[in-house]
Design an enzyme around this catalytic site. Structure first.
Site, PDB file in Angstrom:
ATOM      1  N   SER A 163       1.070  -1.302   0.265  1.00 43.78           N
ATOM      2  CA  SER A 163      -0.095   0.531   0.325  1.00 43.78           C
ATOM      3  C   SER A 163       0.869   1.446   0.262  1.00 43.78           C
ATOM      4  O   SER A 163       1.443   1.583  -0.743  1.00 43.78           O
ATOM      5  CB  SER A 163      -1.265  -0.323   0.823  1.00 43.78           C
ATOM      6  OG  SER A 163      -1.526   1.096   1.409  1.00 43.78           O
TER       7      SER A 163
ATOM      8  N   GLU B 116     -12.383   6.454   6.826  1.00 48.11           N
ATOM      9  CA  GLU B 116     -11.807   7.343   7.526  1.00 48.11           C
ATOM     10  C   GLU B 116     -11.651   8.499   7.417  1.00 48.11           C
ATOM     11  O   GLU B 116     -11.315   8.502   6.239  1.00 48.11           O
ATOM     12  CB  GLU B 116     -10.421   5.924   7.776  1.00 48.11           C
ATOM     13  CG  GLU B 116     -10.577   5.022   8.574  1.00 48.11           C
ATOM     14  CD  GLU B 116      -9.948   3.779   8.674  1.00 48.11           C
ATOM     15  OE1 GLU B 116      -9.780   3.542  10.018  1.00 48.11           O
ATOM     16  OE2 GLU B 116      -9.340   3.295   7.681  1.00 48.11           O
TER      17      GLU B 116
END
Length: 562
Positions: A67, A389
């Site tokens: 990521s 988030e």
């Protein structure tokens, strides 16, 4: 377990000895570490994926990515048949597999687990695993290790899908298990046609004053930039300029990407004063996070950040508006009305101003502990659940029962009153359910949904950014002797242990207007994280520092670490 299966496992696992002195643990992101020590782990996750597929009698995914980590890192994680993350019940087994010291120990762990879980292990049942990886140079050799792990289980087949974003692999696993075409062209086709559908339904007024339909996207020099270059060519109604697409000299996640932009609040590499006033966005390294930003005229490097909280607010506003149109009063002649339960899910890290704004809209806001798993699970309890988030990871979930009602209502409206506002609202909601990636947060599909809504509302990025003003906040880390001494409740906002610490924190909070503060143990290191918010930056800093000192007094080494 048959003799041939055991000897195959012993033989192949001896080719992948585990790194010495390293203990790995499977978290939300799977296993992550420096790529040079991961071969044995990825091989063993290949075995895990094959066993998971045998157990569930479904297709499972295996993704090789780290990521937003630096380019020399890599990682591996499992995608469950639903398209979600690996079931938490299997995480301890993943840890045992990764850390088994010898081929014999590995075989014994597998034998025991297969027996306990009653996994059909007769070589008759087949297992299928879809493999994906991001653009990291180490991905190719790690992929080979995964294939070796999979093929060490009789009846298991690996299907290599090449370079993909993480959300694409999640989408494909979900699609495959629903019996839908699970290819990259099918993914692009679904999100681009759903986007087109939303653009075609934009009210006429908005079309006349059309805001600038160009968005400039930082691709983090990763797989998202590469895929966006493909997607932009099949889009109509939007012009996408991709920078940091991975084609140039730039390094993955080096001064670029959503994680960098959101944390540092500065422009990514390749952006600057020439972009003043433009609508800009940033993907992270594997394209599962998205944030927007604009470059203010009076600054060379700072940005006006539009984070995950504001993306959530935009989505919630639009969906609530469409639901209101669809179910508005005066529509009693339909026997087919449905009181849809719409909910928003956040963590304690969401800015207080965002939560207040959502509550003022009349939305139900629920808090969960930090971590995508908790958010996703809670959102799935609503007819429509939206979670995000602040870092830009989130999505929208639609329940099967709501979608089947929506399909039926849409058909009814099409035959009775095609072209009516209610029928258009039904079409829009159906389009959103197909555009958004319901398996996991997906920067590409979220980017298209943001763009469609901004055009629908006829909003610039500045108007969107002004929905509410974020309260100033500060995050600190305090080194402690033992992080497990902190026990929290109420979605991590209240510390119940050690005794007395919460009362001391409350006394500090009371000194500041709009003060809010909580502490939580890190999931990975012996530190306690402090989050503080207040009416001014000075107050937020002061509150965070006071609480950090308290944590240090209760649990620290006697001196605050930051």
């Amino acid at each position: 377990m048959k003799e041939e299966q055991s000897s195959l496992l012993l033989k192949s696992s001896s080719l992948f000895p585990p790194p010495q002195g390293v203990k790995l643990s499977y978290g939300t992101a799977g296993f992550r570490a420096d790529a040079s020590i991961l071969k044995s782990t990825v091989y063993r996750v290949g075995i895990l994926a094959a066993l998971r597929s045998l157990k569930t009698q479904s297709v499972v995914g295996l993704m090789i990515t780290a990521s937003h980590n630096k380019v020399t890192d890599n990682g591996v994680k499992i995608v469950d048949p639903s398209g979600g993350m690996l079931s938490q019940e299997w995480e301890p087994f993943a840890d045992q597999l990764a850390n088994a010291p010898t081929p014999e120990a590995l075989l014994s762990i597998i034998r025991e687990f297969v027996e306990k879980e009653k996994i059909p292990f007769d070589g008759v049942q087949s297992a299928e695993i879809l493999l994906g990886r991001d653009t990291r140079p180490s991905g190719e050799s790690l992929l080979e290790a995964a294939k070796q792990g999979i093929s060490s289980i009789f009846g298991a087949i690996a299907l290599d899908l090449g370079i993909l974003t993480t959300p694409q692999l999640h989408w494909m696993v979900r699609a495959r298990n629903k019996g839908i075409t699970a290819t990259e062209p099918a993914y692009f086709q679904q999100i681009s046609s759903s986007f087109r559908c939303l653009i075609d339904l934009i009210p006429n007024g908005a079309k006349i004053n059309k805001p600038d339909s160009t968005v400039v996207v930082d691709g983090a020099d990763g797989v998202g930039g590469e895929k966006l270059e493909v997607l932009k060519n099949i889009l109509t109604g939007l012009v996408v300029e991709v920078r940091n697409s991975g084609k140039g000299e730039g390094l993955l996640n080096d001064g670029v990407g959503a994680d960098y932009v959101q944390k540092e609040k500065v422009v990514p590499r390749g952006f600057g004063s020439h972009d003043v006033g433009l609508r800009c966005a940033s993907l992270d390294g594997d394209a599962d996070r998205l944030v927007y930003f604009s470059v203010p005229a009076d600054s060379s490097s700072n940005i006006d950040l539009v984070d995950g909280d504001k993306i959530l607010s935009l989505f919630a506003l639009f969906i609530k508006e469409q639901l209101n149109i669809l179910t508005k009063k005066g529509n009693e002649k339909s026997t087919n009305n449905f009181e849809a339960h719409l909910g928003v899910v956040q963590t304690a890290y969401a800015n207080g101003a965002a939560t207040d704004y959502l509550k003022q809209l009349g939305l139900e806001v629920i808090f969960t502990p930090t971590g995508v798993k908790h958010l996703h699970e809670k959102a799935a309890q609503f007819d429509i659940g939206i979670y995000f988030e602040a870092n830009g990871h989130g999505t929208i979930l639609f329940s099967e029962s709501f979608l089947s009602w929506l399909e039926a209502r849409h058909n009814e409206l099409t035959s009775e009153s095609e072209g009516s506002e209610q029928q258009k609202a039904a079409v829009r909601l159906l389009a959103v359910s197909k555009l958004i990636n319901q398996a996991v947060g997906d920067a590409l599909s979220c980017l298209l949904l943001v763009e469609a809504i901004l055009q629908h509302m006829d909003w610039s990025i500045h108007k969107w950014s002004e929905l509410y003003q974020d309260l100033p906040s500060r995050q600190l880390k305090v080194k402690v002797v033992d992080r497990t001494a902190i026990v929290t409740t109420n979605a991590e906002t209240v510390a119940v242990s050690p005794p007395g610490i919460q009362e001391a924190i409350d006394a500090e909070i009371a000194k500041y207007p709009k003060g809010r503060c909580f502490i939580r143990p890190s999931g990975t290191e012996d530190v306690v994280r402090v989050y503080a918010e207040a009416a001014t930056q000075e107050d937020a800093d002061s509150l965070a520092n006071s609480v950090a000192k308290l944590v240090d007094r209760f649990l620290g080494f006697g001196s605050s670490g930051q």
